[in-house]
Design an enzyme around this catalytic site. Structure first.
Site, short mmCIF file in Angstrom:
data_model
loop_
_atom_site.label_atom_id
_atom_site.label_comp_id
_atom_site.label_asym_id
_atom_site.label_seq_id
_atom_site.Cartn_x
_atom_site.Cartn_y
_atom_site.Cartn_z
N PRO A 173 21.43 63.45 3.33
CA PRO A 173 21.66 64.02 1.99
C PRO A 173 23.11 64.49 1.83
O PRO A 173 23.65 65.16 2.70
CB PRO A 173 20.69 65.20 1.92
CG PRO A 173 20.23 65.46 3.30
CD PRO A 173 20.50 64.24 4.12
N GLU A 174 23.74 64.10 0.75
CA GLU A 174 25.09 64.57 0.45
C GLU A 174 25.01 65.62 -0.65
O GLU A 174 23.93 65.97 -1.11
CB GLU A 174 25.97 63.37 0.05
CG GLU A 174 26.11 62.38 1.22
CD GLU A 174 27.50 61.75 1.31
OE1 GLU A 174 28.49 62.39 0.92
OE2 GLU A 174 27.58 60.60 1.77
#
Ligand code: ZN
Length: 281
Positions: free
Chosen positions: A2-3
């Protein structure tokens, strides 16, 4: 992994169910993720009201009445699921933490690779805590500006791509969005950070904000559907212009890809970078 946009989406998905609710119960199914879970987590949190949710870098911060913060980092593969009230939940593989709220809603943390982190800190310690004190400004905040970028990149021998990934310079611009922002601002990712001009810095700041905002908006549009899938928050389909598009035609060029080879992939500090050599100088 996840960014920033995914983490922001998770935080926004949690806010409506957690805000003004209280923690009723915390159940842990193992002692640790990347670091041990806080000692006596249930004792610390049970009965506390949730007054706000924020994101700092890739940490989700749940603020409680009384000044404690629960900090959650999703690591490489963390997911958060919301189980609605009055819905029996069968624990799944890799569910490591279940927080039951006063109204019966359950917040479930699932993480197959267990690089995630959960810890509790005082709100007053946020700036000095080991996890936060070295972090640079938020890319969507006012502090991240062209003059700031020029100043902090000054004399840097690292490439501009590597400098963008340095969390001391700016937080939350991960590998994917660094490629996308450099593409959008026509900057060759191998250019030295210290050589960026004020004009290009301005274009890079605008492009960075733009690619992140568009991804956050895409994530936001998935939130209304989360109950119809598996209740998982935060992972959604993106359309990238260059990331993972090696050999494809660049959306902004008319060049003959049989001759140019299209979008190129190179490796910088062990991570893939995607760019168009004719557009990005
Ligand atoms: Zn191109």
């Amino acid at each position: 992994m996840p960014e920033l946009p995914e983490v922001e989406t998770v935080m926004r998905g949690l806010a409506p169910v957690m805000l003004n609710n209280k923690v009723s119960k915390v159940k842990l199914y193992r002692k640790d993720l990347r670091v041990p879970f806080p000692k006596n987590m249930e004792g610390e949190l049970a009965g506390l009201s949730i007054v706000s949710l924020k994101r700092r870098a890739k940490y989700i911060l749940v603020y409680f009445d009384g000044g404690l913060i629960l900090s959650v980092h999703l690591g490489m593969s963390g997911r958060i699921l919301i189980n609605p009230k009055n819905n029996k939940y069968d624990l799944k593989k890799h569910d490591h933490m279940v927080i039951t709220l006063q109204d019966g809603v359950q917040i479930i943390y699932n993480d197959p690779r267990r690089f995630g982190m959960v810890f509790i800190l005082k709100a007053s310690e946020l700036e000095t805590h080991a996890a936060f004190r070295h972090l640079g400004p938020e890319p969507l905040g006012n502090e991240f500006s062209a003059p700031y970028l020029v100043e902090s990149f000054k004399n840097k021998k690292a490439s501009i791509k590597q400098a963008l990934l340095d969390q001391r310079m700016v937080v939350g611009v991960g590998n994917i969005y660094a490629s996308e922002a450099l593409y959008q601002s026509n900057i060759n990712p191998q250019k030295l950070a210290g050589e960026i001009t004020a004009k290009k810095a301005e274009e890079l700041v605008i492009a960075t904000r733009d690619v992140l905002r568009r991804a956050i908006n895409a994530g936001g549009s998935t939130l209304k559907d989360y109950r119809h899938t598996d209740g998982g928050l935060g992972y959604f389909q993106h359309n990238f212009q260059v990331y993972d598009q090696e050999g494809k035609a660049c959306p902004d060029c008319n060049c003959n890809i049989d001759k140019t080879g299209g979008i190129k992939r190179i490796v910088q500090s062990g991570r893939s970078t995607f760019y168009c050599p004719s557009k990005q100088k």
